[in-house]
Design an enzyme around this catalytic site. Structure first.
Site, mmCIF file in Angstrom:
data_model
loop_
_atom_site.group_PDB
_atom_site.id
_atom_site.type_symbol
_atom_site.label_atom_id
_atom_site.label_comp_id
_atom_site.label_asym_id
_atom_site.label_seq_id
_atom_site.Cartn_x
_atom_site.Cartn_y
_atom_site.Cartn_z
ATOM 1 N N ARG A 65 -13.965 17.591 -76.722
ATOM 2 C CA ARG A 65 -15.396 17.934 -76.819
ATOM 3 C C ARG A 65 -15.688 19.254 -76.128
ATOM 4 N NH1 ARG A 65 -20.150 15.720 -73.695
ATOM 5 N NH2 ARG A 65 -21.983 16.020 -75.023
ATOM 6 N N HIS A 69 -17.546 22.341 -77.950
ATOM 7 C CA HIS A 69 -18.795 22.916 -77.452
ATOM 8 C C HIS A 69 -18.620 24.388 -77.098
ATOM 9 C CE1 HIS A 69 -21.600 19.344 -76.565
ATOM 10 N NE2 HIS A 69 -20.677 18.954 -77.429
ATOM 11 N N ASP A 70 -17.433 24.764 -76.695
ATOM 12 C CA ASP A 70 -17.163 26.167 -76.404
ATOM 13 C C ASP A 70 -17.245 27.006 -77.671
ATOM 14 O OD1 ASP A 70 -16.346 28.481 -74.911
ATOM 15 O OD2 ASP A 70 -14.314 28.200 -75.685
ATOM 16 N N SER A 79 -16.535 30.551 -72.701
ATOM 17 C CA SER A 79 -17.820 30.789 -72.035
ATOM 18 C C SER A 79 -18.438 29.497 -71.500
ATOM 19 C CB SER A 79 -18.800 31.487 -72.990
ATOM 20 O OG SER A 79 -18.982 30.739 -74.178
ATOM 21 N N GLU A 88 -24.064 28.101 -69.982
ATOM 22 C CA GLU A 88 -24.011 27.059 -71.010
ATOM 23 C C GLU A 88 -23.939 25.650 -70.442
ATOM 24 O OE1 GLU A 88 -20.959 27.907 -73.976
ATOM 25 O OE2 GLU A 88 -21.400 30.041 -73.771
ATOM 26 N N ASN A 94 -24.785 19.924 -72.882
ATOM 27 C CA ASN A 94 -23.545 20.117 -72.126
ATOM 28 C C ASN A 94 -23.510 19.405 -70.778
ATOM 29 O OD1 ASN A 94 -22.307 21.766 -74.048
ATOM 30 N ND2 ASN A 94 -23.206 23.626 -73.226
ATOM 31 N N PRO A 161 -24.415 20.773 -82.534
ATOM 32 C CA PRO A 161 -24.785 19.581 -83.305
ATOM 33 C C PRO A 161 -25.364 18.496 -82.402
ATOM 34 C CG PRO A 161 -22.660 20.408 -84.029
ATOM 35 C CD PRO A 161 -23.024 21.191 -82.787
ATOM 36 N N HIS A 191 -14.531 11.651 -83.208
ATOM 37 C CA HIS A 191 -15.240 10.537 -82.591
ATOM 38 C C HIS A 191 -14.446 9.235 -82.671
ATOM 39 C CE1 HIS A 191 -19.457 12.608 -82.997
ATOM 40 N NE2 HIS A 191 -18.702 13.131 -82.048
ATOM 41 N N THR A 192 -13.247 9.308 -83.201
ATOM 42 C CA THR A 192 -12.377 8.140 -83.174
ATOM 43 C C THR A 192 -11.922 7.831 -81.748
ATOM 44 O OG1 THR A 192 -10.376 7.136 -84.114
ATOM 45 C CG2 THR A 192 -10.253 9.463 -83.574
ATOM 46 N N ASP A 243 -15.756 4.458 -81.207
ATOM 47 C CA ASP A 243 -14.966 3.718 -82.182
ATOM 48 C C ASP A 243 -14.499 2.439 -81.492
ATOM 49 O OD1 ASP A 243 -13.179 2.661 -83.968
ATOM 50 O OD2 ASP A 243 -11.853 4.402 -84.051
#
Length: 328
Positions: A65, A69-70, A79, A88, A94, A161, A191-192, A243
């Site tokens: 993740r 996100h980076d 960053s 950030e 975050n 997202p 997301h598993t 999951d």
């Protein structure tokens, strides 16, 4: 007329330069970038991730993740690792990021062997790959050569997202980064593994509409299970596996959950209701996966290589940080 054509041509040239600039920067990445300058770079990152994983396997989805996100803010330039009140990390999406200590640990080990050579952005990309591999998932060759960015602003994290995004919004956010719908579904397959807070999906259980009913896309048996895990007045920070079927194993179970109405996040479940995303989900969830080369494990590696090439920095607009949490 000539003036307008001149302006139009000028705009087209600028757009072409920007597009070609991105392509040139992504082409600077290559497999084995550190083979001469720091031959043990990848093995040091791997051993660092492995040592943290051995004591806490849940660090794997955190690292994955973190890389995601980076890349979605300022490109894959590390960053997100920079600390600061307006950086950030301070952005709402975050606040729950994990794995920063793993990257710092790997960086310290690399600086002791190859000072000023391996970028934090590359460490993050390599650590994400290794975290998937350690979770019984696929492995892939990570092209390296990224430089670290010097800018980190919380205000720019708004394009990340969200679990509340419609499929149309999700598609647009990924498209803005050069990723198509196939990439979208494939990358969300991450997301598993991993967890989320009750806070981010409890509304689906008790207050999905103004009448207070539950989200009808959740299967009845799964709804009962989720209500037990997240009671209406319970702790919103309680963690629940994304999951539940195989929470620590990187596999196709996530897509079967979407098919069966057993997704935790609304944004994930919505992938089943959209014709374009549904077609990809079905292929991954099918027992016939692997036909026509449409295997999740293979496609995930390809999508990760594509994502990790977003807006990479060069020597001109980046650096190799000595410490990942601050610019040089």
């Amino acid at each position: 007329m000539g003036v307008y054509l001149g302006k139009y041509c000028y705009i087209m040239i600028i757009m072409l330069v920007l597009v070609l600039g991105k392509e040139v920067r992504s082409q600077l990445l290559k497999n084995g970038y550190y083979s001469t300058s720091c031959p043990k770079a990848e093995s040091i990152v791997r051993s660092t991730v492995e040592s943290h994983f051995d004591s806490d396997p849940t660090i794997s989805p955190g690292l994955l993740r973190l890389h995601f996100h980076d890349c979605f803010v300022q490109g894959c330039d590390g960053s997100v690792l920079i600390k600061g009140k307006s950086a950030e990390q301070a952005a709402l999406p975050n606040l729950g990021l994990r794995g920063l200590e793993v990257i710092d640990d790997a960086k310290a080990r690399l600086e002791a062997v190859c000072p000023g050579v391996v970028s934090c952005a590359d460490i993050l990309a390599l650590a994400a790959r290794d975290s998937v591999d350690l979770s019984d998932g696929p492995s892939w060759r990570v092209p390296t050569g990224r430089k670290d960015g010097r800018i980190s602003l919380a205000t720019e994290a708004s394009n990340l997202p969200s679990p509340l995004d419609s499929v149309a919004v999700q598609k647009q956010k990924f498209q803005d980064k050069g990723l198509d719908t196939h990439d979208l579904v494939t990358l969300l397959g991450a997301h598993t593994i991993g967890q989320t807070d009750c806070l981010f999906f409890r509304y689906r259980l008790y207050n999905f509409t103004v009448t207070g009913n539950s989200d009808p896309t959740i299967s009845p048996s799964f709804l009962t299970q989720l209500k037990t895990l997240c009671p209406p007045n319970g702790d919103g920070s309680k963690r629940v596996a994304l999951d539940i079927g195989s929470p620590s194993k990187f596999d196709e179970s996530f897509f079967k959950n979407l098919r069966d109405g057993n997704a935790i996040l609304e944004s994930d479940q919505r992938l089943w209701s959209d014709a374009e995303t549904n077609a990809v989900v079905k292929k991954y969830a099918s027992r016939l996966r692997g036909l026509l080369g449409f295997r999740f494990d293979y496609e995930f590696g390809k999508a990760m290589i594509k994502m990790s090439s977003i807006d990479v920095k060069t020597d001109v607009d980046g650096e190799v940080r000595k410490v990942c949490s601050k610019v040089n």
